[in-house]
Design a protein around this motif. Structure first.
Motif, PDB file in Angstrom:
ATOM      1  N   GLN A 148      68.364  40.472 -46.457  1.00  0.00           N
ATOM      2  CA  GLN A 148      69.114  39.256 -46.759  1.00  0.00           C
ATOM      3  C   GLN A 148      69.860  38.744 -45.535  1.00  0.00           C
ATOM      4  O   GLN A 148      69.931  37.537 -45.285  1.00  0.00           O
ATOM      5  CB  GLN A 148      70.103  39.513 -47.907  1.00  0.00           C
ATOM      6  N   GLN A 149      70.414  39.661 -44.746  1.00  0.00           N
ATOM      7  CA  GLN A 149      71.114  39.258 -43.521  1.00  0.00           C
ATOM      8  C   GLN A 149      70.154  38.622 -42.531  1.00  0.00           C
ATOM      9  O   GLN A 149      70.486  37.629 -41.877  1.00  0.00           O
ATOM     10  CB  GLN A 149      71.800  40.476 -42.894  1.00  0.00           C
TER      11      GLN A 149
ATOM     12  N   LYS B 272      67.361  37.077 -43.285  1.00  0.00           N
ATOM     13  CA  LYS B 272      67.002  35.759 -43.809  1.00  0.00           C
ATOM     14  C   LYS B 272      68.108  34.740 -43.544  1.00  0.00           C
ATOM     15  O   LYS B 272      67.838  33.598 -43.152  1.00  0.00           O
ATOM     16  CB  LYS B 272      66.725  35.856 -45.306  1.00  0.00           C
ATOM     17  N   SER B 273      69.339  35.149 -43.747  1.00  0.00           N
ATOM     18  CA  SER B 273      70.473  34.244 -43.525  1.00  0.00           C
ATOM     19  C   SER B 273      70.570  33.850 -42.059  1.00  0.00           C
ATOM     20  O   SER B 273      70.845  32.690 -41.723  1.00  0.00           O
ATOM     21  CB  SER B 273      71.778  34.906 -43.973  1.00  0.00           C
TER      22      SER B 273
ATOM     23  N   ARG C  49      67.734  31.369 -41.265  1.00  0.00           N
ATOM     24  CA  ARG C  49      68.065  30.064 -41.834  1.00  0.00           C
ATOM     25  C   ARG C  49      69.106  29.354 -40.966  1.00  0.00           C
ATOM     26  O   ARG C  49      68.961  28.173 -40.642  1.00  0.00           O
ATOM     27  CB  ARG C  49      68.594  30.240 -43.261  1.00  0.00           C
TER      28      ARG C  49
ATOM     29  N   HIS D  30      61.414  29.016 -45.459  1.00  0.00           N
ATOM     30  CA  HIS D  30      62.809  28.800 -45.848  1.00  0.00           C
ATOM     31  C   HIS D  30      63.071  27.404 -46.392  1.00  0.00           C
ATOM     32  O   HIS D  30      63.910  27.226 -47.280  1.00  0.00           O
ATOM     33  CB  HIS D  30      63.730  29.053 -44.649  1.00  0.00           C
TER      34      HIS D  30
END
Length: 210
Positions: A6-7, A9-10, A13, A51
């Motif tokens: 998740q980190q 991906k963030s 993004r 994304h």
């Protein structure tokens, strides 16, 4: 410590949005390819599509970031201030005044996205939903402010949002080409008139009809 998925991906993004902000603001939306944004972000084009679904989705996300950031800044700046001129002037300034992280590109990129959606391009439905959310957010915010100062709005919040957004964007289009023709005071005055803030207060606590 290893970063979570998740980190990662963030971070991807955020990097893509930051790269888009710099390139779109400097060159315009249509002059920049998805590949150029991905290269500037140090990511793949596949990551961009994963994304955001494409360049239109990335621009939509960027404009949402700018909108949310501006709303937070205005909220902090205007907290506790009851003078409508300050509120309206700040809203107007957020559209037409250059800001460090986006210069004066916001209005132009909004128009590019609107034209793309209006012509049936990708993301048109998402754009319509964004405008609906903006109208609702603006209307509810003005309704909350009106209750705080004891001056109810003359229109339901959703209609108020549509009308106020129309005044701001319509004036901004003219201001972009000829700033002197649309001074701040006439925009503030138009919004005061629209919301009937200069009408005599109704003793029952309701805005009088014209």
């Amino acid at each position: 410590m290893a970063r979570s998925q998740q980190q990662r991906k963030s971070e991807t993004r955020a990097r893509l949005i930051d790269a888009a902000a710099e390139l779109f603001a400097r060159k315009g939306f249509h002059a920049v390819s998805a590949e150029a944004v991905a290269d500037a972000a140090g990511r793949t084009t596949g990551a961009l599509y994963s994304h955001f679904g494409g360049k239109e989705g990335l621009l939509l996300a960027l404009l949402e970031v700018w909108k949310e950031r501006t709303a937070e800044e205005l909220s902090m700046r205007l907290a506790g201030r009851a003078d409508p001129a300050e509120h309206f002037g700040a809203m107007w300034g957020s559209i037409v005044r250059p800001v460090a992280d986006r210069g004066d590109a916001w209005l132009l990129l909004e128009l590019e996205l609107w034209l793309n959606g209006a012509r049936g391009g990708p993301g048109g439905d998402d754009l319509a939903q964004r405008y609906a959310a903006t109208r609702a957010q603006l209307g509810e915010g003005l309704a909350d402010w009106a209750r705080t100062v004891g001056r109810p709005l003359p229109y339901p919040p959703a209609e108020t949002g549509a009308l106020v957004l129309g005044v701001l964007l319509g004036c901004a289009l003219q201001h972009r080409l000829d700033p002197a023709s649309v001074p701040d005071e006439i925009v503030v005055g138009a919004l005061r008139t629209l919301l009937r803030l200069d009408d005599p207060p109704d003793p029952r606590g309701e805005t009088q009809s014209p």
